[in-house]
Design a protein around this motif. Structure first.
Motif, PDB file in Angstrom:
ATOM      1  N   LYS A   1       0.830  -1.197   0.000  1.00  0.00           N
ATOM      2  CA  LYS A   1       0.000   0.000   0.000  1.00  0.00           C
ATOM      3  C   LYS A   1       0.868   1.251   0.000  1.00  0.00           C
ATOM      4  O   LYS A   1       1.668   1.455   0.908  1.00  0.00           O
ATOM      5  CB  LYS A   1      -0.937   0.004   1.208  1.00  0.00           C
ATOM      6  CG  LYS A   1      -1.899   1.191   1.212  1.00  0.00           C
ATOM      7  CD  LYS A   1      -2.772   1.185   2.449  1.00  0.00           C
ATOM      8  CE  LYS A   1      -3.806   2.318   2.406  1.00  0.00           C
ATOM      9  NZ  LYS A   1      -3.185   3.639   2.297  1.00  0.00           N
ATOM     10  N   TYR A   2       0.645   2.084  -1.017  1.00  0.00           N
ATOM     11  CA  TYR A   2       1.270   3.405  -1.062  1.00  0.00           C
ATOM     12  C   TYR A   2       0.318   4.406  -0.404  1.00  0.00           C
ATOM     13  O   TYR A   2      -0.892   4.180  -0.352  1.00  0.00           O
ATOM     14  CB  TYR A   2       1.551   3.832  -2.505  1.00  0.00           C
ATOM     15  CG  TYR A   2       2.603   3.015  -3.202  1.00  0.00           C
ATOM     16  CD1 TYR A   2       2.288   2.256  -4.326  1.00  0.00           C
ATOM     17  CD2 TYR A   2       3.923   3.004  -2.761  1.00  0.00           C
ATOM     18  CE1 TYR A   2       3.260   1.522  -4.999  1.00  0.00           C
ATOM     19  CE2 TYR A   2       4.893   2.260  -3.412  1.00  0.00           C
ATOM     20  CZ  TYR A   2       4.548   1.522  -4.529  1.00  0.00           C
ATOM     21  OH  TYR A   2       5.498   0.782  -5.172  1.00  0.00           O
ATOM     22  N   PRO A   3       0.847   5.527   0.090  1.00  0.00           N
ATOM     23  CA  PRO A   3      -0.014   6.546   0.713  1.00  0.00           C
ATOM     24  C   PRO A   3      -1.120   6.999  -0.231  1.00  0.00           C
ATOM     25  O   PRO A   3      -0.897   7.178  -1.425  1.00  0.00           O
ATOM     26  CB  PRO A   3       0.970   7.681   1.012  1.00  0.00           C
ATOM     27  CG  PRO A   3       2.289   7.026   1.134  1.00  0.00           C
ATOM     28  CD  PRO A   3       2.279   5.896   0.162  1.00  0.00           C
ATOM     29  N   ALA A   4      -2.299   7.174   0.325  1.00  0.00           N
ATOM     30  CA  ALA A   4      -3.466   7.678  -0.409  1.00  0.00           C
ATOM     31  C   ALA A   4      -3.926   6.741  -1.531  1.00  0.00           C
ATOM     32  O   ALA A   4      -4.673   7.157  -2.419  1.00  0.00           O
ATOM     33  CB  ALA A   4      -3.213   9.069  -0.973  1.00  0.00           C
ATOM     34  N   GLU A   5      -3.464   5.502  -1.496  1.00  0.00           N
ATOM     35  CA  GLU A   5      -3.933   4.515  -2.460  1.00  0.00           C
ATOM     36  C   GLU A   5      -4.448   3.298  -1.715  1.00  0.00           C
ATOM     37  O   GLU A   5      -4.113   3.072  -0.551  1.00  0.00           O
ATOM     38  CB  GLU A   5      -2.810   4.088  -3.413  1.00  0.00           C
ATOM     39  CG  GLU A   5      -2.304   5.186  -4.310  1.00  0.00           C
ATOM     40  CD  GLU A   5      -1.257   4.678  -5.291  1.00  0.00           C
ATOM     41  OE1 GLU A   5      -0.619   5.518  -5.931  1.00  0.00           O
ATOM     42  OE2 GLU A   5      -1.086   3.455  -5.421  1.00  0.00           O
TER      43      GLU A   5
END
Lengths: 114, 112
Positions: free
Chosen positions: B38-42
């Protein structure tokens, strides 16, 4: 669309208000899930829809939470009389069917209850 | 009762080195295990999975090892790249049950 779409991306509400979160899954995916991630926690299962079968609501934390999926596609998660502990990122995911382990997640709705 | 545990909240490694992310589970009924990134804001994206009938699964730079007797799995990333910097979630399920149980995640930082 190409991926799972969720709206709004951010929602700030006052305690006691109702909120609706929307999820548009990948076209053709029959399975749809709602998860939430509270700060510092893992993803917590909320509810699961599979085709026209009755949904599995076993993860909903209280009767203030409800969800529906219309026409086997778009889903709405409703939280009534929001509380501060409802603040979290609400994630929707879809998969081809229940036996496919690859869940495709949307970007989530960040809900903040003041 | 946390059935899937990722005891390291964060991990920092140098580019080119191996990253090893660990996960423990308590429910012996789990028979399928997955890693999501998980990447930030995704939202999380599926990375790799392993069935309990195997002890290793490899996909490019990513390898997952399963030790059923220890109820432990690990994700190896070799070589690590700065683009691998993300939160990694371990998840488990019973194949007969569609629900995924997730750990709290490990934040991996790969330094150039």
């Amino acid at each position: 669309g190409a991926g799972v779409s969720q709206s709004p991306s951010n929602k700030v509400t006052e305690k006691g208000k109702d909120v609706e979160l929307r999820c548009d899954p990948i076209s053709g995916h029959t399975a749809l899930y709602w998860y939430r991630q509270s700060l510092g926690q893992g993803l917590e299962f909320l509810i699961y829809f599979q085709g026209n079968s009755a949904p599995d609501k076993s993860g909903l934390p209280s009767d203030r939470f409800s969800a529906e999926r219309t026409g086997g596609s778009v889903s709405t998660l409703t939280i009534q009389r929001t509380q501060q502990e409802d603040s979290a990122v609400y994630l929707c995911a879809s998969s081809v069917d229940r036996d496919n382990e690859k869940l495709f997640f949307g970007s989530g709705t960040q809900l903040s209850v003041l | 009762d946390q059935q899937v545990k990722q005891n390291s909240p964060s991990l920092s490694v140098q580019e080119g080195r191996i990253s090893i992310l660990n996960c423990d589970y308590t429910n012996s009924m789990f028979d399928y295990f997955l890693w999501y990134k998980k990447y930030p804001a995704e939202g999380p994206t599926f990375l790799i999975s392993i069935s309990s009938i195997k002890d290793k699964n490899e996909d490019g730079r990513f390898t997952v090892f399963l030790n059923k007797s220890a109820k432990h799995l690990s994700l190896h990333i070799v070589p690590s790249q700065p683009g691998d910097s993300a939160v990694y979630f371990c998840a488990a399920r019973r194949w007969s049950n569609y629900k995924l149980t997730f750990g709290k995640g490990t934040l991996l930082t790969v330094n150039p």
